[in-house]
Scaffold this motif. Structure first.
Motif, PDB file in Angstrom:
ATOM      1  N   SER A 126     -15.600 -20.520  62.172  1.00 33.87           N
ATOM      2  CA  SER A 126     -14.454 -19.704  62.618  1.00 33.87           C
ATOM      3  C   SER A 126     -14.688 -18.233  62.316  1.00 33.87           C
ATOM      4  O   SER A 126     -14.412 -17.361  63.146  1.00 33.87           O
ATOM      5  N   GLY A 127     -15.190 -17.942  61.114  1.00 29.69           N
ATOM      6  CA  GLY A 127     -15.488 -16.560  60.752  1.00 29.69           C
ATOM      7  C   GLY A 127     -16.551 -15.948  61.627  1.00 29.69           C
ATOM      8  O   GLY A 127     -16.454 -14.784  62.036  1.00 29.69           O
ATOM      9  N   LEU A 128     -17.570 -16.748  61.954  1.00 33.68           N
ATOM     10  CA  LEU A 128     -18.655 -16.260  62.802  1.00 33.68           C
ATOM     11  C   LEU A 128     -18.135 -15.862  64.181  1.00 33.68           C
ATOM     12  O   LEU A 128     -18.395 -14.753  64.668  1.00 33.68           O
ATOM     13  N   PHE A 129     -17.388 -16.758  64.832  1.00 29.27           N
ATOM     14  CA  PHE A 129     -16.934 -16.482  66.195  1.00 29.27           C
ATOM     15  C   PHE A 129     -15.809 -15.436  66.219  1.00 29.27           C
ATOM     16  O   PHE A 129     -15.679 -14.694  67.193  1.00 29.27           O
ATOM     17  N   ALA A 130     -15.022 -15.376  65.138  1.00 25.15           N
ATOM     18  CA  ALA A 130     -13.991 -14.343  65.070  1.00 25.15           C
ATOM     19  C   ALA A 130     -14.608 -12.952  65.020  1.00 25.15           C
ATOM     20  O   ALA A 130     -14.054 -11.980  65.552  1.00 25.15           O
ATOM     21  N   SER A 131     -15.776 -12.839  64.388  1.00 27.31           N
ATOM     22  CA  SER A 131     -16.429 -11.528  64.259  1.00 27.31           C
ATOM     23  C   SER A 131     -16.847 -10.964  65.614  1.00 27.31           C
ATOM     24  O   SER A 131     -16.953  -9.754  65.783  1.00 27.31           O
ATOM     25  N   ILE A 132     -17.057 -11.835  66.600  1.00 27.67           N
ATOM     26  CA  ILE A 132     -17.491 -11.358  67.922  1.00 27.67           C
ATOM     27  C   ILE A 132     -16.418 -10.463  68.532  1.00 27.67           C
ATOM     28  O   ILE A 132     -16.709  -9.355  69.031  1.00 27.67           O
ATOM     29  N   PHE A 133     -15.166 -10.911  68.509  1.00 28.84           N
ATOM     30  CA  PHE A 133     -14.092 -10.098  69.089  1.00 28.84           C
ATOM     31  C   PHE A 133     -13.831  -8.852  68.256  1.00 28.84           C
ATOM     32  O   PHE A 133     -13.584  -7.771  68.800  1.00 28.84           O
ATOM     33  N   GLN A 134     -13.867  -8.978  66.935  1.00 28.07           N
ATOM     34  CA  GLN A 134     -13.585  -7.834  66.084  1.00 28.07           C
ATOM     35  C   GLN A 134     -14.602  -6.715  66.275  1.00 28.07           C
ATOM     36  O   GLN A 134     -14.260  -5.537  66.168  1.00 28.07           O
TER      37      GLN A 134
END
Length: 375
Positions: free
Chosen positions: A63-71
């Motif tokens: 979740s943290g990995l994929f959340a970083s893409i948008f951020q």
């Protein structure tokens, strides 16, 4: 267990910021954003049903990995596909809509879970249903992203022979200038992250510890704070049009400081609530403007890494201040402990604002030269 999940997800997000930034500068940001939405939805669906500790921790990392893409990539992608004149307004609308969605999701999720339990559904099953609905909404973001297209800057024209030898030096100079600017920006953002990490993650505890506010009352207050932030973000471009980007950022940040200190020292719940709302709205209103300054002043091929470095600096500030905040509260109690943490945050914010003004303000000579060129 909750602490492990939150820490692992935050750590994974922080670790991935810079690699994602490099990837965004070299590959299609649109495809990366679409992949991030799709895999985030899948991971969230898995988190709704898994109960084993190992599986939940693994999915927290993902979740943290994929959340970083948008951020990291959302702001550079918007900048890449809009004119410079429209960027600030677009960044402000994007930030405001993101906050509005968070408000609706948080409040709607709680209301829906309570409603399902009222209809006889087991508490765990109701929470799983709400989480699954959230994962479907995240996955649905994949669809419109498929219809977006990258507008990469046109390739540079071939240089005549006389200019060919000078080009590498110019490129190196521009690259060094970009990295120096990013380093200054990151240092300031780290100070803000330290200050924010002392206060913002614990605002709910501040109100419940000092004033015994109920959880529902705290949720309402946090939602009101986000709504005020949305309104002030939409007013940001008007202030920028009158005083410029740098002055607008400093004005927002400095105006938030009296409300920050008032929140930390007051004994009255009403005063603390109103001060909290104004502090949050004013301080957060500077964020889209900061993004516009960062994006406008670095080269196109450095925007991803610039935004990722800024996000990493802020996240590191948050990640390191938890033990400091806990120690201060344990040592000085619910009144003076929070008063001290709010005061330290105010000092860090003042220092960051002064540095921002000193390092990035337009010099008078530059402003006169710019005016002469326009004239």
């Amino acid at each position: 267990m909750n602490g492990k999940l939150i820490s692992l997800q935050s750590l994974a997000t922080a670790v991935c910021f810079i690699p994602i930034g490099f990837m965004g500068d070299r590959f299609s940001r649109q495809k990366l954003l679409a992949a991030g939405a799709a895999f985030s939805g899948i991971v969230f669906a898995g988190r709704s049903f898994l109960e084993a500790e190992g599986g939940l921790l693994a999915l927290a990392v993902l979740s943290g990995l994929f959340a970083s893409i948008f951020q990291v990539l959302a702001i550079p992608f918007l900048a890449e596909n809009t004119s410079k004149a429209m960027r600030l307004k677009l960044f402000s609308f994007y930030s405001a809509l993101t906050l509005a969605a968070q408000v609706l999701g948080s409040m709607g999720g709680g209301v829906l879970a309570d409603g399902l339990q009222g209809l006889g559904l087991h508490r765990t099953a109701s929470l799983q249903a709400v989480l699954l609905l959230g994962s479907i909404a995240t996955l649905a973001a994949f669809i419109p992203l498929l219809f977006l297209r990258d507008s990469k800057p046109a390739s540079q024209p071939v240089q005549p022979p006389a200019e060919a030898e000078a080009a590498p030096a110019a490129v190196r100079s521009a690259g060094c200038s970009d990295y120096l600017f990013i380093a200054k920006f990151v240092a300031i953002q780290l100070l803000i992250g330290f200050g924010s990490g002392l206060v913002v993650p614990y605002l709910n505890l501040y109100f419940t510890n000092r004033f015994s506010v109920s959880l529902s009352g705290m949720s309402l207050l946090l939602s009101l704070g986000q709504l005020m932030t949305i309104a002030s973000m939409l007013m940001g471009p008007r202030l920028v049009a009158k005083v410029g980007n740098i002055k607008a950022i400093v004005i927002f940040q400095v105006l938030s400081l009296p409300f920050l200190l008032l929140t930390g020292f007051t004994h009255l719940l009403l005063v603390a609530s109103i001060s909290f709302l104004f502090r949050q709205a004013l301080m957060n209103s500077a964020n889209p403007i900061q993004s516009a300054v960062l994006i406008d002043r670095v080269s196109d091929n450095k925007r991803g890494i610039a935004n990722s470095c800024m996000q990493t600096a802020f996240m590191l500030g948050w990640a390191t201040m938890g033990p400091v905040q806990s120690w201060l509260i344990d040592k000085y109690g619910y009144y003076w402990g929070y008063a001290v943490t709010f005061s330290i945050t105010g000092l860090l914010y003042v220092t960051a604002s002064m540095l921002f003004w000193l390092l990035f303000r337009e010099r008078r000579a530059q402003a006169i030269a710019a005016g002469a060129v326009r004239g």
